[in-house]
Design a protein around this motif. Structure first.
Motif, mmCIF file in Angstrom:
data_model
loop_
_atom_site.group_PDB
_atom_site.id
_atom_site.type_symbol
_atom_site.label_atom_id
_atom_site.label_comp_id
_atom_site.label_asym_id
_atom_site.label_seq_id
_atom_site.Cartn_x
_atom_site.Cartn_y
_atom_site.Cartn_z
ATOM 1 N N GLY A 272 9.361 -4.045 -4.429
ATOM 2 C CA GLY A 272 8.345 -4.140 -5.361
ATOM 3 C C GLY A 272 7.064 -4.515 -4.778
ATOM 4 O O GLY A 272 5.847 -4.273 -5.076
ATOM 5 N N PHE A 273 7.202 -5.606 -3.484
ATOM 6 C CA PHE A 273 6.011 -5.936 -2.910
ATOM 7 C C PHE A 273 5.142 -4.764 -2.449
ATOM 8 O O PHE A 273 4.181 -4.682 -2.543
ATOM 9 N N PHE A 274 6.027 -3.742 -1.933
ATOM 10 C CA PHE A 274 5.286 -2.320 -1.304
ATOM 11 C C PHE A 274 4.749 -1.819 -2.256
ATOM 12 O O PHE A 274 3.499 -1.434 -1.981
ATOM 13 N N THR A 275 5.150 -1.553 -3.592
ATOM 14 C CA THR A 275 4.680 -0.724 -4.478
ATOM 15 C C THR A 275 3.410 -1.448 -5.047
ATOM 16 O O THR A 275 2.405 -0.596 -5.333
ATOM 17 N N VAL B 126 -3.035 4.067 -4.777
ATOM 18 C CA VAL B 126 -2.180 5.061 -5.263
ATOM 19 C C VAL B 126 -1.997 4.717 -6.877
ATOM 20 O O VAL B 126 -1.942 3.889 -7.046
ATOM 21 N N GLN B 127 -2.251 5.897 -7.494
ATOM 22 C CA GLN B 127 -2.155 5.836 -8.924
ATOM 23 C C GLN B 127 -0.914 5.449 -9.457
ATOM 24 O O GLN B 127 0.296 5.804 -8.943
ATOM 25 N N GLY B 128 -0.855 4.872 -10.586
ATOM 26 C CA GLY B 128 0.275 4.528 -11.146
ATOM 27 C C GLY B 128 1.505 5.562 -11.434
ATOM 28 O O GLY B 128 2.734 5.215 -11.047
ATOM 29 N N THR B 129 1.112 6.817 -11.699
ATOM 30 C CA THR B 129 1.930 7.789 -12.002
ATOM 31 C C THR B 129 2.519 8.275 -10.676
ATOM 32 O O THR B 129 3.560 9.039 -10.707
ATOM 33 N N ASP B 130 1.973 7.955 -9.589
ATOM 34 C CA ASP B 130 2.540 8.370 -8.133
ATOM 35 C C ASP B 130 3.477 7.068 -7.440
ATOM 36 O O ASP B 130 3.759 7.302 -6.347
ATOM 37 N N ILE B 131 3.242 6.027 -8.302
ATOM 38 C CA ILE B 131 4.267 4.908 -7.778
ATOM 39 C C ILE B 131 5.750 4.908 -8.124
ATOM 40 O O ILE B 131 5.754 5.277 -9.403
ATOM 41 N N PHE B 132 6.679 4.837 -7.159
ATOM 42 C CA PHE B 132 8.009 4.894 -7.406
ATOM 43 C C PHE B 132 8.449 3.788 -8.151
ATOM 44 O O PHE B 132 7.940 2.777 -7.803
ATOM 45 N N PRO C 63 14.716 9.875 -4.778
ATOM 46 C CA PRO C 63 13.943 9.736 -3.364
ATOM 47 C C PRO C 63 12.593 10.876 -3.507
ATOM 48 O O PRO C 63 11.809 10.360 -2.672
ATOM 49 N N VAL C 64 12.602 11.802 -4.373
ATOM 50 C CA VAL C 64 11.464 12.853 -4.346
ATOM 51 C C VAL C 64 9.772 11.781 -4.639
ATOM 52 O O VAL C 64 9.189 12.073 -4.279
ATOM 53 N N SER C 65 10.370 10.896 -5.399
ATOM 54 C CA SER C 65 9.391 10.066 -5.921
ATOM 55 C C SER C 65 8.696 9.234 -4.772
ATOM 56 O O SER C 65 7.583 8.802 -4.851
ATOM 57 N N VAL C 66 9.735 8.786 -4.290
ATOM 58 C CA VAL C 66 9.638 7.798 -3.027
ATOM 59 C C VAL C 66 8.794 8.614 -2.033
ATOM 60 O O VAL C 66 7.570 8.057 -1.648
ATOM 61 N N ALA C 67 9.109 9.809 -1.503
ATOM 62 C CA ALA C 67 8.321 10.641 -0.631
ATOM 63 C C ALA C 67 6.954 10.723 -1.299
ATOM 64 O O ALA C 67 5.880 10.868 -0.549
ATOM 65 N N ASN C 68 6.857 11.219 -2.454
ATOM 66 C CA ASN C 68 5.537 11.668 -3.201
ATOM 67 C C ASN C 68 4.644 10.337 -2.790
ATOM 68 O O ASN C 68 3.426 10.584 -2.573
#
Length: 129
Positions: free
Chosen positions: A73-76, A84-90, A101-106
């Motif tokens: 959570g600290f990282f995101t 980084v836009q909210g829609t791109d935050i995992f 994991p795809v959302s993490v890579a994105n």
């Protein structure tokens, strides 16, 4: 963008993300799966601490699941603060429970694009923003 369920994983992109993170950390990439290496949030926090230490609260490596989820959570939160836009935050469960994991890579790709603009001194990852 948003959720990436059903989107195929891209092993080359995941490997490049790990190479990028560890080159900035100045360490060799450990053996293992993308999501296993990043799962406890420690690598992500150490990475963020290297690029923007002002955005990260004190974090600590831990075997406790609650602390590991807190580190993620600290990282995101820091990634979002960097643009980084909210829609791109995992979501934390996407990594911790290995749900997406795809959302993490994105997210890492988007962060890399922002860093290419804001920190051209760092190695590049992802499309430039």
């Amino acid at each position: 963008m948003g959720r990436h369920f059903g989107q195929p994983r891209n092993a080359a992109d995941e490997q490049h993300a790990l190479q990028w993170i560890f080159s900035i950390l100045g360490e060799p990439v450990p053996q293992g799966r993308f999501e296993d290496i990043l799962r406890d949030g420690t690598v992500l926090c150490r990475f963020m601490n290297k690029i923007r230490p002002d955005l990260l609260p004190k974090f600590s490596p831990s075997d406790q699941p609650a602390k590991q989820r807190e580190n993620i959570g600290f990282f995101t939160q820091a990634a979002q603060a960097m643009g980084v836009q909210g829609t791109d935050i995992f979501q934390t469960i996407d990594l911790y429970e290995q749900k997406d994991p795809v959302s993490v890579a994105n997210c890492l790709s988007r962060l890399g694009g922002i860093l290419q603009r804001d920190r051209p001194d760092l190695p590049a990852h992802g499309p430039k923003i």
